[in-house]
Structures are given as structure tokens and as C-alpha cells.
Design an enzyme around this catalytic site. Structure first.
Site, mmCIF file in Angstrom:
data_model
loop_
_atom_site.group_PDB
_atom_site.id
_atom_site.type_symbol
_atom_site.label_atom_id
_atom_site.label_comp_id
_atom_site.label_asym_id
_atom_site.label_seq_id
_atom_site.Cartn_x
_atom_site.Cartn_y
_atom_site.Cartn_z
ATOM 1 N N ASP A 189 0.833 -1.360 -0.052
ATOM 2 C CA ASP A 189 -0.050 -0.025 -0.033
ATOM 3 C C ASP A 189 0.918 1.383 0.083
ATOM 4 O OD1 ASP A 189 -2.154 -1.543 0.408
ATOM 5 O OD2 ASP A 189 -1.150 -2.057 2.328
ATOM 6 N N HIS A 217 -4.562 -3.426 6.798
ATOM 7 C CA HIS A 217 -4.411 -3.602 5.345
ATOM 8 C C HIS A 217 -5.726 -4.113 4.739
ATOM 9 C CE1 HIS A 217 -2.979 -5.163 1.410
ATOM 10 N NE2 HIS A 217 -3.313 -6.316 1.546
HETATM 11 N N1 LIG Z 1 -0.673 -7.820 2.929
HETATM 12 C C1 LIG Z 1 -0.501 -7.784 1.557
HETATM 13 O O1 LIG Z 1 -0.217 -6.672 1.223
HETATM 14 C C2 LIG Z 1 -1.123 -8.546 0.522
HETATM 15 C C3 LIG Z 1 -0.836 -8.461 -0.567
HETATM 16 C C4 LIG Z 1 -1.220 -9.456 -1.761
HETATM 17 C C5 LIG Z 1 -1.825 -10.526 -1.499
HETATM 18 N N2 LIG Z 1 -2.142 -10.799 0.061
HETATM 19 C C6 LIG Z 1 -2.291 -12.151 0.501
HETATM 20 O O2 LIG Z 1 -1.361 -13.111 0.488
HETATM 21 C C7 LIG Z 1 -1.948 -14.478 0.399
HETATM 22 C C8 LIG Z 1 -1.344 -15.515 -0.640
HETATM 23 O O3 LIG Z 1 -1.759 -14.788 -1.959
HETATM 24 P P1 LIG Z 1 -1.240 -15.575 -3.379
HETATM 25 O O4 LIG Z 1 -1.674 -14.921 -4.436
HETATM 26 O O5 LIG Z 1 0.077 -16.279 -3.313
HETATM 27 O O6 LIG Z 1 -2.235 -16.728 -2.896
HETATM 28 P P2 LIG Z 1 -2.308 -18.194 -3.760
HETATM 29 O O7 LIG Z 1 -4.015 -18.963 -3.440
HETATM 30 O O8 LIG Z 1 -1.713 -18.278 -5.050
HETATM 31 O O9 LIG Z 1 -1.331 -18.966 -2.790
HETATM 32 C C9 LIG Z 1 -1.791 -19.214 -1.403
HETATM 33 C C10 LIG Z 1 -0.886 -20.534 -1.071
HETATM 34 O O10 LIG Z 1 -0.737 -20.844 0.292
HETATM 35 C C11 LIG Z 1 -0.977 -22.302 0.554
HETATM 36 N N3 LIG Z 1 -1.748 -22.180 1.804
HETATM 37 C C12 LIG Z 1 -2.944 -22.172 2.332
HETATM 38 N N4 LIG Z 1 -3.179 -22.606 3.467
HETATM 39 C C13 LIG Z 1 -1.756 -22.989 4.105
HETATM 40 C C14 LIG Z 1 -1.241 -23.179 5.345
HETATM 41 N N5 LIG Z 1 -1.836 -23.364 6.520
HETATM 42 N N6 LIG Z 1 0.245 -23.331 5.365
HETATM 43 C C15 LIG Z 1 0.911 -23.140 4.272
HETATM 44 N N7 LIG Z 1 0.461 -22.898 3.098
HETATM 45 C C16 LIG Z 1 -0.843 -22.752 2.943
HETATM 46 C C17 LIG Z 1 -1.991 -22.527 -0.522
HETATM 47 O O11 LIG Z 1 -2.017 -23.993 -0.732
HETATM 48 C C18 LIG Z 1 -1.550 -21.729 -1.599
HETATM 49 O O12 LIG Z 1 -0.447 -22.724 -2.417
HETATM 50 C C19 LIG Z 1 -3.264 -14.305 0.272
HETATM 51 O O13 LIG Z 1 -3.967 -14.242 1.619
HETATM 52 C C20 LIG Z 1 -3.613 -12.796 -0.272
HETATM 53 O O14 LIG Z 1 -4.892 -12.066 0.199
HETATM 54 C C21 LIG Z 1 -1.586 -9.927 0.926
#
Ligand SMILES: NC(=O)c1ccc[n+]([C@@H]2O[C@H](COP(=O)([O-])OP(=O)(O)OC[C@H]3O[C@@H](n4cnc5c(N)ncnc54)[C@H](O)[C@@H]3O)[C@@H](O)[C@H]2O)c1
Length: 363
Positions: A189, A217
Site C-alpha cells: 500500500d 491492510h
Molecule cells: N498484505 C498484503 O499486502 C497482501 C498483498 C497481496 C496478497 N496478500 C495475501 O497473500 C496471500 C497469498 O496470496 P497468493 O496470491 O500467493 O495466493 P495463492 O492462492 O496463489 O497461494 C496461497 C498458497 O498458500 C497455501 N496455503 C494455504 N493454507 C496454508 C497453510 N496453512 N500453510 C501453508 N500454506 C498454505 C495454498 O496452498 C497456496 O499454495 C493471500 O491471503 C492474499 O490475500 C496480501
């Protein structure tokens, strides 16, 4: 060749062998010990953009060997194997070992840094409360694993959403690790806000400093440029003076940053990954090496003892400066009524999220 010549020849070989051995010993002593870095959600799309940067030294330094530990859930292990093969195929000299796993006792062992990206995504028809409940379960388990297996000095960055509250739950579940070692990602952000200001002023993003993201966030976050500076053609000025459009700064600028994640999803049909990975690198590198003199960045940190009247038991995004791997909230910034209302609104959302999460945690 007489026997004297032979002796001096072997003597010469002996001393060069000794030199090689001494050099090898010095080299191995000078080489830093590898650090152990965990990325969860390692089979996901953010990790796919992130792992290469970490493994090539962009985050922890160009002379810091790394052991990368990749944790995901059991059904994703075959995908993780592909990620491991690709990391090996990059032939990166700093990457000493890659450990794929679905077991917390392996994943969290002896960690120096943990980047918790994996979380439960929102599925169609899922209530917000159910999503929070599923994530409380994940971050309770991972917090307990940090407490049991990681180094007490581990630096933990929570990325998986809802990032602030997940971070709070992980910290509460790891009582033997200082709260200050936990932070959540609002750097994306922050970078979005810097970039919007830079584009508006027609300068590159490195000419903008000290924007602030306050709070959660989420779409209630408050991107604030009252203390931001822009360097326009060599002279540094307040962002408000450089932009000269208060209506934009108080309107479209704020909503563009707040809703940028949703705009990316709408366009890409996937959430931000490249920019999220870049922001994770910026955040962790600043923890490791400190922020630049006179500059601050935004990150979600424990609000205990803050001077801005934000409720204490929250992970709230503040302006921070970092030195010796220790962050400090930048105190004493003036807050006008416009900012106050927005800082309180995002705090109220976090309080509600925390109270619901703590109910689940105690069940
Ligand atoms: N804070 C931020 O600025 C920000 C920015 C972008 C995305 N995000 C968040 O980051 C996260 C991941 O995004 P992404 O695009 O890589 O998602 P994605 O779905 O491509 O990947 C997520 C991965 O996490 C794994 N996973 C789920 N539960 C798990 C657990 N208990 N232990 C280990 N692995 C686990 C899934 O199997 C998957 O491989 C999401 O929650 C998204 O909302 C946060």
C-alpha cells in the site's frame, strides 16, 4: 636432477599446498553461516515471484548464504517439487539448500526469518467470519510452531490476509518470541501511494519519501501524504505543495490506493503478486539493513505504547524507522482532524476484527 633439486622441488610444492589450504580455511571462515528463511504458501503465486529475489540475495544481502524452507499444504506438494526444481535450475550461488515440506516441525525449525504468505482464501459464499475463523486456526498453529521450533530472534512477516489480525494471532500464539519481532505487510500500500504521488508529479518513485499507511491492510486503510516530501528537479518540497490539488489528495488519491488491490483483481482475475513480492522484499530488507536516514516506511506493528492514541492490543500500520533490526514508530507527527477521523475508523475495524478473532482463539 640431483637429490637436492628434488627436495627443493617437493618443498616448493608443499608450501604452495599449504597456501591453498590456508586460503581455503580463510575463505570458509569469512563465508557467512547460511540463514534459514521460511516462506509459507510457497506453491502460490506471490511465492513464485518472491523466491527468486530472496534466493539471489536481494533481501538478506549479496554475501549471505540462504537455506530456503518452503511450506505448503499436502495437496500442493507436487507443485512445490516443481518450484524446487526451478530454484535448483537457477544455479544461484547463495542458495545452499531448498527444503520443501508440509510439516510445521520441519518448516519452523531454527528459523532466522519467516514470511507467512499462505492463508485461507475467501471462497464463494464464504462469510467474513468463517474466513477469519479458518485463518485464526492457521495462524494459531503457525504461531505455536514458531514458539516451539524457531530461533527466539526470528523476524516474522505476515502477508496472508487478513494480514494485521493474522499477525496478532501468530504473535499471541508465540509468547516466548518478542512481540516486536512480528510485523505485517502494508508496504505494498505504501509503494502504491508513493507511486501515485510520483506519477502525479512526473518524477520517479525514488523522489518521493515519507508517505504513510495508517491502520489495516484493507479498504479502510488511510494513505496519508501530509508528511510526505517530493524532490522535484533537485528541490525537496511537501507533497501537498508539489501536487497543488488538495481535492485529489483528499479524494481520488486515497480511494485509488485503498481500492488498488480490488482493481488489480478485476483486471487480472488474480490478486497482486509481482508487486506484493516486491513489497515483501522491501519490507524484509529494511528490517535486516535498516531504513535510510531521515526516511520512514509503513508496516503493521504492535501498537502497544504508541503516541497516536491507537488502541494498544492491535497490529496497526504506522510510520516506522528501523535500526539494528529494531523498528520504532515515528513519534510527534502532527495529525489534523481529517487524518484523525480516518486513523480512528481503520482502528475501529481492527478492534472488531481482533475481538472476533480472539473469540475463535479461545474456543
Ligand atoms: N498484505 C498484503 O499486502 C497482501 C498483498 C497481496 C496478497 N496478500 C495475501 O497473500 C496471500 C497469498 O496470496 P497468493 O496470491 O500467493 O495466493 P495463492 O492462492 O496463489 O497461494 C496461497 C498458497 O498458500 C497455501 N496455503 C494455504 N493454507 C496454508 C497453510 N496453512 N500453510 C501453508 N500454506 C498454505 C495454498 O496452498 C497456496 O499454495 C493471500 O491471503 C492474499 O490475500 C496480501
Amino acid at each position: 636432477m640431483d637429490s637436492g633439486d628434488k627436495a627443493s622441488k617437493y618443498k616448493g610444492q608443499g608450501s604452495s599446498l599449504l597456501l591453498v589450504l590456508v586460503n581455503a580455511l580463510c575463505f570458509s571462515l569469512l563465508q557467512a553461516e547460511p540463514i534459514r528463511v521460511l516462506v509459507t504458501g510457497a506453491a502460490g503465486q506471490i511465492a513464485y515471484s518472491l523466491l527468486y529475489s530472496i534466493a539471489k540475495g536481494d533481501v538478506f544481502g549479496k554475501d549471505q548464504p540462504i537455506i530456503l524452507v518452503l511450506l505448503d499444504i499436502p495437496p500442493m506438494l507436487p507443485v512445490l517439487d516443481g518450484v524446487v526444481m526451478e530454484l535448483q535450475d537457477c544455479a544461484l550461488p547463495l542458495l545452499r539448500e531448498v527444503i520443501p515440506t508440509d510439516k510445521v516441525e520441519v518448516g519452523f525449525k531454527d528459523l532466522d526469518a519467516a514470511i507467512l504468505v499462505g492463508s485461507m482464501p475467501r471462497k464463494e459464499g464464504m462469510e467474513r467470519k468463517d474466513l477469519l475463523k479458518a485463518n485464526v486456526a492457521i495462524f494459531k498453529t503457525q504461531g505455536a510452531a514458531l514458539d516451539k521450533y524457531a530461533k527466539k530472534t526470528v523476524k516474522v512477516l505476515v502477508v496472508g490476509n487478513p494480514a494485521n489480525t493474522n499477525c496478532l494471532i501468530a504473535s499471541k500464539s508465540a509468547p516466548s518470541i518478542p512481540k516486536e519481532n512480528f510485523s505485517c505487510l502494508t508496504r505494498l500500500d505504501h509503494n502504491r501511494a508513493s507511486s501515485q504521488v510520483a506519477m502525479r508529479c512526473g518524477v520517479s518513485s525514488d523522489k518521493v519519501k515519507n508517505v504513510i499507511i495508517w491502520g489495516n491492510h484493507s479498504s479502510t486503510q488511510y494513505p496519508d501524504v501530509h508528511h510526505a516530501k517530493v524532490n522535484v528537479h533537485g528541490s525537496e518540497m511537501a507533497a501537498y505543495d508539489a501536487i497543488k490539488d488538495d481535492a485529489w489528495l483528499r479524494g481520488d488519491f486515497i480511494s485509488t490506493v485503498q481500492l488498488r488491490g480490488a482493481a488489480v483483481i478485476k483486471a487480472r482475475k488474480l490478486s497482486s503478486a509481482m508487486s506484493a513480492a516486491k513489497a515483501i522484499c522491501d519490507h524484509m530488507r529494511d528490517i535486516w539493513f535498516g531504513t535510510k536516514e531521515g526516511e520512514f516506511i509503513s508496516m503493521g506493528v504492535y501498537a502497544g505504547g504508541n503516541s497516536y492514541g491507537i488502541p494498544e492490543d492491535l497490529i496497526y500500520s504506522f510510520p516506522v524507522q528501523i535500526k539494528n533490526k529494531t523498528w520504532k514508530v515515528v513519534d510527534g507527527l502532527s495529525i489534523n482532524d481529517f487524518s484523525r477521523a480516518k486513523m480512528d475508523a481503520t482502528a475501529a475495524e481492527l478492534v472488531e476484527e481482533r475481538d472476533t478473532a480472539l473469540d475463535f482463539l479461545s474456543q
